[in-house]
Design a protein around this motif. Structure first.
Motif, short mmCIF file in Angstrom:
data_model
loop_
_atom_site.label_atom_id
_atom_site.label_comp_id
_atom_site.label_asym_id
_atom_site.label_seq_id
_atom_site.Cartn_x
_atom_site.Cartn_y
_atom_site.Cartn_z
N ARG A 195 0.83 -1.20 0.00
CA ARG A 195 0.00 0.00 0.00
C ARG A 195 0.87 1.26 0.00
N ILE A 196 0.49 2.21 -0.84
CA ILE A 196 1.12 3.52 -0.82
C ILE A 196 0.03 4.54 -0.46
N VAL A 197 0.35 5.43 0.46
CA VAL A 197 -0.56 6.51 0.81
C VAL A 197 0.17 7.83 0.59
N PHE A 198 -0.40 8.66 -0.27
CA PHE A 198 0.12 10.01 -0.48
C PHE A 198 -0.75 10.96 0.33
N VAL B 70 -4.82 10.86 0.32
CA VAL B 70 -5.68 11.13 1.48
C VAL B 70 -5.52 12.56 1.95
N CYS B 71 -6.62 13.23 2.17
CA CYS B 71 -6.60 14.54 2.81
C CYS B 71 -6.94 14.34 4.28
N LYS C 149 -7.79 8.44 8.80
CA LYS C 149 -8.04 8.03 7.42
C LYS C 149 -6.76 7.53 6.75
N ILE C 150 -5.64 8.15 7.09
CA ILE C 150 -4.36 7.71 6.54
C ILE C 150 -4.07 6.28 6.98
N VAL C 151 -4.27 6.01 8.27
CA VAL C 151 -4.04 4.67 8.80
C VAL C 151 -5.00 3.67 8.15
N GLU C 152 -6.24 4.09 7.97
CA GLU C 152 -7.21 3.21 7.31
C GLU C 152 -6.73 2.80 5.92
N LEU D 215 -5.30 -1.27 4.25
CA LEU D 215 -6.31 -1.88 3.38
C LEU D 215 -5.97 -3.34 3.06
N VAL D 216 -6.99 -4.10 2.72
CA VAL D 216 -6.80 -5.51 2.41
C VAL D 216 -7.00 -5.75 0.92
#
Length: 269
Positions: A164-167, A221-222, A244-247, A251-252
């Motif tokens: 997972r990548i979260v920007f 994510v904002c 929300k970032i952690v969510e 993710l699965v």
């Protein structure tokens, strides 16, 4: 490196020595038992944060029996050698395993809060855009490019661990919302910041496409307006901003990818 590393989830969070990044790191270790690499420009700050978070984790009644851990490391977005060194560290210490990348570090250098010139760092237009894009867009882009092979290798969706990548972006990077004259910040000056975050959103979409063959996920994510140094302490709690970032970082298989979201749901591009 522990022999159990392959069974753990390795997450790297940039700008994690304070604010939202710190809150994200704590939650990933406390609530999900992740090994969290604290990647910061100030290595001493990363070290002290690792010690503080380790103590908080040990004292937390909500921490699971298989607790996470924190590993400090130096990262300078403007240095290719620093980024390469970080990759080498992952290859040496974790056999190239990297399950989660949270691109959190960023700056807001525009005079968004309309401070008097005496209280604001005045930059030339070229300096403003160069520094903003270097921190908010180019740095995360180069880091993600460098670490993509590790994320691809580590993606195991059938085991419940897709990469997972979260920007960490901003609703201010939405073209739709920024063009709405009723938007609360419509008349506030943040052109460089807004443009950099719009570009970050495109990074999220493109890396979603590139991770798709291995079942990986990438989203923007904002976190909302939070009380951080970036906002001069104005806004809600960083803990709420981290949720929300952690969510999205946990993710699965088969979950959303290529999305731009906040706590309320999808944000229009």
């Amino acid at each position: 490196m522990s022999s159990s590393v392959a069974t753990r989830t390795i997450a790297l969070v940039t700008g994690s020595n304070r604010g939202i990044g710190r809150a994200v790191a704590l939650s990933l270790a406390r609530d999900h038992s992740y090994t969290v690499i604290l990647a910061c420009r100030d290595f001493a700050a990363a070290q002290s944060t690792a010690e503080e978070l380790t103590a908080e984790l040990a004292a937390s009644p909500s921490a699971g029996t298989a607790k996470g851990e924190f590993v400090p490391i130096h990262l300078d977005f403007s240095s290719d050698s620093s980024i390469s060194s970080l990759k080498s560290f992952l290859e040496t210490e974790y056999k190239g395993q990297l399950n989660v990348l949270v691109n959190n570090a960023g700056v807001l250098l525009d005079n968004f809060f309309h401070k008097p010139a005496s209280e604001f760092e005045t930059l030339s237009p070229r300096e403003l855009y160069t520094k903003t894009f270097e921190s908010n867009t180019i740095g995360p882009a180069i880091l993600t490019e460098e670490l993509l092979p590790l994320l691809e290798k580590s993606s195991k969706p059938d085991q419940g661990r897709p990469s997972r990548i979260v920007f960490v972006s901003s609703i201010m990077g939405s073209l739709t919302i920024s063009g709405d004259t009723t938007t609360a910040w419509y008349n506030n000056e943040a052109t460089a910041y807004d443009a950099s975050k719009a570009a970050v959103n495109m990074l999220a979409v493109n890396f979603a496409r590139r991770l798709k063959p291995v079942g990986g996920l990438s989203n923007a994510v904002c976190p909302g307006l939070r009380a951080t140094r970036l906002t001069s302490g104005y806004g809600g709690s960083v803990e709420d901003g981290a949720k929300k970032i952690v969510e999205m970082a946990t993710l699965v298989k088969g979950a959303v990818s290529g999305k731009f979201v906040n706590e309320e749901g999808d944000i229009p591009w």
